[in-house]
Scaffold this motif. Sequence first.
Motif, PDB file in Angstrom:
ATOM      1  N   PRO A 192      80.266  -2.487  63.820  1.00  0.00           N
ATOM      2  CA  PRO A 192      81.488  -3.335  63.078  1.00  0.00           C
ATOM      3  C   PRO A 192      82.658  -2.240  62.837  1.00  0.00           C
ATOM      4  CG  PRO A 192      79.430  -2.571  61.673  1.00  0.00           C
ATOM      5  CD  PRO A 192      78.833  -2.444  63.177  1.00  0.00           C
ATOM      6  N   GLY A 193      82.327  -1.048  63.353  1.00  0.00           N
ATOM      7  CA  GLY A 193      83.656  -0.232  63.169  1.00  0.00           C
ATOM      8  C   GLY A 193      84.379  -0.112  64.602  1.00  0.00           C
ATOM      9  N   ASN A 258      83.145  -4.645  56.835  1.00  0.00           N
ATOM     10  CA  ASN A 258      82.772  -4.069  58.032  1.00  0.00           C
ATOM     11  C   ASN A 258      82.919  -2.657  58.005  1.00  0.00           C
ATOM     12  OD1 ASN A 258      82.450  -6.175  59.880  1.00  0.00           O
ATOM     13  ND2 ASN A 258      84.753  -6.205  60.245  1.00  0.00           N
ATOM     14  N   ILE A 259      83.456  -1.832  57.356  1.00  0.00           N
ATOM     15  CA  ILE A 259      83.503  -0.492  57.130  1.00  0.00           C
ATOM     16  C   ILE A 259      82.426   0.211  56.294  1.00  0.00           C
ATOM     17  CG2 ILE A 259      84.665   1.456  55.761  1.00  0.00           C
ATOM     18  CD1 ILE A 259      87.381   0.266  56.257  1.00  0.00           C
ATOM     19  N   TYR A 260      81.902  -0.711  55.193  1.00  0.00           N
ATOM     20  CA  TYR A 260      80.784  -0.471  54.713  1.00  0.00           C
ATOM     21  C   TYR A 260      79.435  -0.431  55.421  1.00  0.00           C
ATOM     22  CZ  TYR A 260      77.277  -0.133  50.918  1.00  0.00           C
ATOM     23  OH  TYR A 260      76.080   0.184  50.042  1.00  0.00           O
ATOM     24  N   GLU A 266      74.104  -0.602  58.536  1.00  0.00           N
ATOM     25  CA  GLU A 266      73.393  -1.785  58.404  1.00  0.00           C
ATOM     26  C   GLU A 266      74.108  -2.907  58.933  1.00  0.00           C
ATOM     27  OE1 GLU A 266      73.312  -1.965  54.121  1.00  0.00           O
ATOM     28  OE2 GLU A 266      71.550  -0.326  53.992  1.00  0.00           O
ATOM     29  N   PRO A 267      73.396  -3.867  59.361  1.00  0.00           N
ATOM     30  CA  PRO A 267      74.091  -5.194  59.672  1.00  0.00           C
ATOM     31  C   PRO A 267      74.964  -5.934  58.870  1.00  0.00           C
ATOM     32  CG  PRO A 267      71.795  -5.475  60.113  1.00  0.00           C
ATOM     33  CD  PRO A 267      72.030  -4.019  59.246  1.00  0.00           C
ATOM     34  N   VAL A 268      75.974  -6.365  59.409  1.00  0.00           N
ATOM     35  CA  VAL A 268      77.125  -6.907  58.235  1.00  0.00           C
ATOM     36  C   VAL A 268      76.506  -7.971  57.624  1.00  0.00           C
ATOM     37  CG1 VAL A 268      79.360  -8.299  58.582  1.00  0.00           C
ATOM     38  CG2 VAL A 268      78.866  -6.255  60.235  1.00  0.00           C
ATOM     39  N   ALA A 269      75.729  -8.837  58.173  1.00  0.00           N
ATOM     40  CA  ALA A 269      75.138  -9.943  57.473  1.00  0.00           C
ATOM     41  C   ALA A 269      74.227  -9.270  56.077  1.00  0.00           C
ATOM     42  CB  ALA A 269      74.313 -10.839  58.114  1.00  0.00           C
ATOM     43  N   GLN A 274      74.148  -8.676  50.271  1.00  0.00           N
ATOM     44  CA  GLN A 274      74.183  -7.626  49.128  1.00  0.00           C
ATOM     45  C   GLN A 274      75.243  -7.879  48.038  1.00  0.00           C
ATOM     46  OE1 GLN A 274      73.887  -3.697  50.537  1.00  0.00           O
ATOM     47  NE2 GLN A 274      74.290  -2.589  48.429  1.00  0.00           N
ATOM     48  N   PHE A 275      76.345  -8.297  48.509  1.00  0.00           N
ATOM     49  CA  PHE A 275      77.728  -8.089  47.640  1.00  0.00           C
ATOM     50  C   PHE A 275      78.159  -9.650  47.472  1.00  0.00           C
ATOM     51  CE2 PHE A 275      77.595  -3.809  49.434  1.00  0.00           C
ATOM     52  CZ  PHE A 275      77.717  -3.166  48.072  1.00  0.00           C
TER      53      PHE A 275
END
Length: 342
Positions: A192-193, A258-260, A266-269, A274-275
């Motif tokens: 994701p980065g 994506n940054i997180y 961790e996978p983006v999904a 989570q949020f």
Amino acid sequence: MSAAAKHTPLVLSGMQPTNTLHLGNYLGALKNWVRMQNEMPCLFCVVDMHALTQDSAYGKPADVMRATREVAAAYIAAGVDPKRTPIFNQSQVAEHAELAWVLNCVARLGWLDRMTQFKEKSGKHKERASVGLYTYPVLMAADILVYKATHVPVGDDQKQHLELARDIAQKFNNDFSAPDFFPLPEPVITGPGMRVMSLRDGTKKMSKTEESDNSRINLTDDADAIAQKIRKAKTDPHPLPADDKGFAGRPEAENLINIYAALAEEPVAKVIAQFAGQQFSGFKNALSDLAVAKLAPIAGEMRRLMDDPGEIDRILKTSAEKARAIAQPVLHEVKKLVGFVD
Ligand code: TYM
């Protein structure tokens, strides 16, 4: 079997010593380099010859030298181990420049004319751009091919340059009747980065040259600066989405998630779940804690390393010798193939 598979696996990548490295450089490239050290032999260079194509470096020798040491310090601080992996500056291995000349004769004008990065960087006044900026991707191909590197971990913005490197390698192999002489290097563009966007505008790439320092997190930023930039990052008035379809028209939300994910590995999904439904304020606190935990130690280590430039210089020098030992025999073969020696 791909052409790369017939060659001994070897990673080569590099960064320009222009301004300070930022989160995009780290998540798009450097973080993957650290991982790849455990998978195959690697070489990482500080591409000071490429830096000369940038206005921020041209005519500023002290800045280039300082930035070269700082980029080397960033590699080490992020986890590249100079005992295992050579870290050197490109200009000190003259074989890059020698091969670049041969490859300049292989590459076609039409190929370079298609390079979007040249179009972006040269702007409206193409005729005033340096020839070096135009042939930048050919030197990049030489950086890779002079070691017969098979894998090149970079951010998404370098995809087109790597396709060109593959085309150059293929044409050289064909034109000099040396099938499989050069591997066709594989881009390693993952996670994701791979494309970190500006914190002020989610449609623009995070970059060293963007005017506002609040648009990027520099690898030298301390905990307070990181937290402040994340707090100020542009968002929108809606809660965070429940799935990735909810990112439509919300590039800033997508970028921060994506940054997180990239920082947390961790996978983006999983991060979306989570949020989901939360407000940005809470999410930003979590992102800020995570970013500080991951990045502040790198900044601290960079500062420590920069206090001893002599040690960085020793690493650059011994690494350049190791790199040269790999490049010299390849260049010698090239000289034979093109008819400079027999
Ligand atoms: P440079 O210094 O512009 O960028 C260094 C690396 O950082 C990546 N990157 C990003 N990744 C994700 N999001 C972003 N916002 C972002 N910004 C930059 C770049 O993709 C790159 O991987 N042309 C190369 C330097 C080079 C090179 C080479 C690389 C010269 N020779 C040989 C590999 C192999 C470059 O873009 O540098």
